[in-house]
Design a protein around this motif. Sequence first.
Motif, PDB file in Angstrom:
ATOM      1  N   ALA A 186       0.833  -1.210   0.000  1.00  0.00           N
ATOM      2  CA  ALA A 186       0.000   0.000   0.000  1.00  0.00           C
ATOM      3  C   ALA A 186       0.869   1.262   0.000  1.00  0.00           C
ATOM      4  N   GLY A 187       1.985   1.248   0.764  1.00  0.00           N
ATOM      5  CA  GLY A 187       2.836   2.434   0.809  1.00  0.00           C
ATOM      6  C   GLY A 187       3.484   2.742  -0.528  1.00  0.00           C
ATOM      7  N   HIS A 188       3.991   1.733  -1.238  1.00  0.00           N
ATOM      8  CA  HIS A 188       4.634   1.974  -2.533  1.00  0.00           C
ATOM      9  C   HIS A 188       3.610   2.424  -3.574  1.00  0.00           C
ATOM     10  N   ILE A 189       2.402   1.832  -3.549  1.00  0.00           N
ATOM     11  CA  ILE A 189       1.363   2.263  -4.502  1.00  0.00           C
ATOM     12  C   ILE A 189       0.999   3.724  -4.252  1.00  0.00           C
ATOM     13  N   GLU A 190       0.876   4.088  -2.971  1.00  0.00           N
ATOM     14  CA  GLU A 190       0.531   5.480  -2.653  1.00  0.00           C
ATOM     15  C   GLU A 190       1.642   6.436  -3.120  1.00  0.00           C
ATOM     16  N   ASN A 191       2.932   6.047  -2.936  1.00  0.00           N
ATOM     17  CA  ASN A 191       4.038   6.901  -3.382  1.00  0.00           C
ATOM     18  C   ASN A 191       4.061   7.043  -4.904  1.00  0.00           C
ATOM     19  N   LEU A 192       3.749   5.955  -5.628  1.00  0.00           N
ATOM     20  CA  LEU A 192       3.703   6.033  -7.093  1.00  0.00           C
ATOM     21  C   LEU A 192       2.585   6.964  -7.547  1.00  0.00           C
ATOM     22  N   HIS A 193       1.405   6.799  -6.954  1.00  0.00           N
ATOM     23  CA  HIS A 193       0.253   7.609  -7.376  1.00  0.00           C
ATOM     24  C   HIS A 193       0.440   9.081  -7.025  1.00  0.00           C
ATOM     25  N   SER A 194       1.122   9.342  -5.880  1.00  0.00           N
ATOM     26  CA  SER A 194       1.299  10.744  -5.482  1.00  0.00           C
ATOM     27  C   SER A 194       2.437  11.428  -6.249  1.00  0.00           C
ATOM     28  N   GLY A 195       3.312  10.663  -6.906  1.00  0.00           N
ATOM     29  CA  GLY A 195       4.421  11.239  -7.654  1.00  0.00           C
ATOM     30  C   GLY A 195       5.662  11.494  -6.829  1.00  0.00           C
ATOM     31  N   ARG A 196       5.623  11.162  -5.504  1.00  0.00           N
ATOM     32  CA  ARG A 196       6.809  11.389  -4.694  1.00  0.00           C
ATOM     33  C   ARG A 196       7.943  10.449  -5.090  1.00  0.00           C
ATOM     34  N   PHE A 197       7.620   9.208  -5.444  1.00  0.00           N
ATOM     35  CA  PHE A 197       8.598   8.219  -5.861  1.00  0.00           C
ATOM     36  C   PHE A 197       8.316   7.820  -7.306  1.00  0.00           C
ATOM     37  N   ASN A 198       9.368   7.399  -8.016  1.00  0.00           N
ATOM     38  CA  ASN A 198       9.165   6.757  -9.310  1.00  0.00           C
ATOM     39  C   ASN A 198       9.614   5.306  -9.188  1.00  0.00           C
ATOM     40  N   LYS A 199       9.672   4.610 -10.311  1.00  0.00           N
ATOM     41  CA  LYS A 199      10.002   3.193 -10.274  1.00  0.00           C
ATOM     42  C   LYS A 199      11.429   2.973  -9.791  1.00  0.00           C
ATOM     43  N   ILE A 200      12.361   3.860 -10.192  1.00  0.00           N
ATOM     44  CA  ILE A 200      13.760   3.720  -9.760  1.00  0.00           C
ATOM     45  C   ILE A 200      13.850   3.786  -8.235  1.00  0.00           C
ATOM     46  N   ASP A 201      13.085   4.731  -7.617  1.00  0.00           N
ATOM     47  CA  ASP A 201      13.117   4.865  -6.153  1.00  0.00           C
ATOM     48  C   ASP A 201      12.646   3.592  -5.478  1.00  0.00           C
ATOM     49  N   ILE A 202      11.586   3.003  -5.985  1.00  0.00           N
ATOM     50  CA  ILE A 202      11.037   1.800  -5.356  1.00  0.00           C
ATOM     51  C   ILE A 202      11.996   0.630  -5.525  1.00  0.00           C
ATOM     52  N   LEU A 203      12.565   0.471  -6.739  1.00  0.00           N
ATOM     53  CA  LEU A 203      13.533  -0.623  -6.949  1.00  0.00           C
ATOM     54  C   LEU A 203      14.754  -0.439  -6.045  1.00  0.00           C
ATOM     55  N   ALA A 204      15.245   0.799  -5.912  1.00  0.00           N
ATOM     56  CA  ALA A 204      16.416   1.045  -5.063  1.00  0.00           C
ATOM     57  C   ALA A 204      16.092   0.784  -3.584  1.00  0.00           C
ATOM     58  N   SER A 205      14.881   1.210  -3.128  1.00  0.00           N
ATOM     59  CA  SER A 205      14.523   0.995  -1.723  1.00  0.00           C
ATOM     60  C   SER A 205      14.440  -0.486  -1.404  1.00  0.00           C
ATOM     61  N   LEU A 206      13.962  -1.307  -2.360  1.00  0.00           N
ATOM     62  CA  LEU A 206      13.886  -2.753  -2.114  1.00  0.00           C
ATOM     63  C   LEU A 206      15.261  -3.398  -2.217  1.00  0.00           C
ATOM     64  N   ARG A 207      16.051  -3.009  -3.246  1.00  0.00           N
ATOM     65  CA  ARG A 207      17.340  -3.681  -3.478  1.00  0.00           C
ATOM     66  C   ARG A 207      18.357  -3.373  -2.354  1.00  0.00           C
ATOM     67  N   TYR A 208      18.348  -2.112  -1.856  1.00  0.00           N
ATOM     68  CA  TYR A 208      19.360  -1.726  -0.870  1.00  0.00           C
ATOM     69  C   TYR A 208      18.834  -1.766   0.558  1.00  0.00           C
ATOM     70  N   SER A 209      17.642  -2.349   0.747  1.00  0.00           N
ATOM     71  CA  SER A 209      17.155  -2.587   2.105  1.00  0.00           C
ATOM     72  C   SER A 209      17.918  -3.757   2.713  1.00  0.00           C
ATOM     73  N   PRO A 210      17.899  -3.900   4.076  1.00  0.00           N
ATOM     74  CA  PRO A 210      18.597  -5.045   4.695  1.00  0.00           C
ATOM     75  C   PRO A 210      18.130  -6.379   4.140  1.00  0.00           C
ATOM     76  N   GLU A 211      16.808  -6.510   3.914  1.00  0.00           N
ATOM     77  CA  GLU A 211      16.318  -7.775   3.364  1.00  0.00           C
ATOM     78  C   GLU A 211      16.802  -7.966   1.933  1.00  0.00           C
ATOM     79  N   GLY A 212      16.818  -6.865   1.120  1.00  0.00           N
ATOM     80  CA  GLY A 212      17.281  -6.976  -0.262  1.00  0.00           C
ATOM     81  C   GLY A 212      18.752  -7.320  -0.340  1.00  0.00           C
ATOM     82  N   LYS A 213      19.557  -6.722   0.538  1.00  0.00           N
ATOM     83  CA  LYS A 213      20.983  -7.062   0.548  1.00  0.00           C
ATOM     84  C   LYS A 213      21.191  -8.528   0.913  1.00  0.00           C
ATOM     85  N   GLY A 214      20.335  -9.021   1.842  1.00  0.00           N
ATOM     86  CA  GLY A 214      20.467 -10.418   2.215  1.00  0.00           C
ATOM     87  C   GLY A 214      20.091 -11.364   1.083  1.00  0.00           C
TER      88      GLY A 214
END
Length: 605
Positions: free
Chosen positions: A128-156
């Motif tokens: 829900a948070g990522h969908i809301e950020n996409l719809h509001s224009g605060r984040f784009n696809k690059i931001d969401i991919l980077a937040s997932l890839r460089y999160s602790p879980e993504g690094k693991g």
Amino acid sequence: MMARIREEAAERKAQNGTSLIDASAIMHELLKSNGSSHGPTPTFTPTQVSLSASSLAQEASHQQIRATLTQPSYQRIRATELSLQPDFEPLDNDHYQLNDLLRFHDREFVRNAYRAILKREPDDDGYAGHIENLHSGRFNKIDILASLRYSPEGKGRGVEVEGLTFPAFARRLYRIPVVGYLIEIIAGVFRLPILLRSHRQFESYTVSQQERLADHINLTSERVAGTVSQANSQWADNLSEINERLTSDLARVSTQLAEDFSKVFEELSEAHKKVSALHHQKIGGLFREQQAIVEDQERLRADIQAYMSSEQERSRQQAQLLETYDERLSQAGKQYETLLKQVAERLQQTRAELVMLERRSTLLLEEARRRLPEPFAQEQLQTIAAEGSHVLDVLYASFEDEFRGSRQDIKDRCQVYVPMLKGAGITTGILDLGCGRGEWLEVLKEEGFEARGVEQNRAMIENCRERGLEIASSDAIAYLESLPENSLRAITGFHFIEHMPFETLIRMLDEVVRTLKPGGMVIFETPNPENIMVSSYNFYLDPTHRNPLPGPMTRFLLESRGLSRVEVMMLNSLDHKIAGDDELTMRFNDLFFGPRDYAVIGRKI
């Protein structure tokens, strides 16, 4: 019953593949299952039978319609679905190109990003948070991919997205205040041709998706129209055939049903009458038996109540006897304990008096033996005279036991001073002047403090030493004069200063200030003359008391001799006061039931 007839007809048609109904067999089974019910005998008219046949025909038509809706043509229409985005298949080598994920949009993009990078379905909050950020224009696809890839879980997870590092870094630069905004403007100017090309590609992609959607809707409409037309024709043929067969079958069955209903319900009516008569007979017999049982219960209840009453009266009398016996036994025990206590106290006093008498007699005999036949020297006469001051030691010790209070009560009252010493960091170098029975010294010993006392009464000194307390047999002022300056950390005296003449009190305070270390503490407790009962009566119970010392005067004396931060603390108020909150009642309670003692506390700087 008609509902069950329709259910049986539907089941037989589904099992045998025919609409012919064996009505007599159905009615026989229904009547067997309902034969135990009672009530007025029902009757059926030919009109009711015809209506039941029409209901059966409608039920059969509805089943035919449901069968048609389950044909393969309808299933194909429902199975046709349109997908506007490509399917996503996770890669086994965990290596993706950036465009492999950017080709998805909106909800499918977020879901596939989770599946690719974190290898799981998205959780509700993150999705829900990522969908809301996409719809509001605060984040784009690059931001969401980077937040997932460089999160602790993504690094693991260790999934590699080739081409993500530089765009993600650029997006982080854009968030730098002022500088990021300028960088984003410069980058936008340089990327303007790429953005225009992307815009044209997006327009082309949107038109192609709309055309696909229109083609899918047209194809689905054609299939639905053809299938509905075919189903309507088939339904009409089936309904016509069903109505004809049901009409001929039900016309034949209706007459047989009416005859069978009449015979069966006549038999049921006769059986019902017989069962009712038998039922009434059984109810009458049960009622008579119940009445006899109730009478027996009433007689038994009366007997039990009479027995319980007699037992309760006997128990009450026994309880009274036991209570009287317990009271007498308790009184006798208390009297016996009091008598033992008095005898023990008298025995202790007698022993102490004998010891004192033996000591004085021995001293006199030794002095007489050394000097006879010569006359006594002045020093020997002073020694003999000094023994006279100890003649009343045992008497005063008994007086303290009688009027001072129990040892435990005094120890409880002294507990208020322990936190003061702990707060000042004083645990050693404590001297108690006129320590008496040693209650305060015993409290200090139990708390782990190092303390000693000074006392002249030999009976009390002997008592303290038996308890393992450190006691010096000396006059308080003489003992202080023998100590060096700044040698003590705390000096205390409980109900001590009211025994001294004024000049002696001043001399004692001077010695206290001299022997006390800087930072040391002085605590003196004395009766409070503001309490009228204390100043007019209780104070004079002790014949060795000199004069009551008002708190303000004692505070002035300590300040005038060099002590500072002097405070007066009121102690030991009485609980039983006169009820009322008016000024007169409160003033009366203060004067007669207020603090009976006070403590004056000073410190040496």
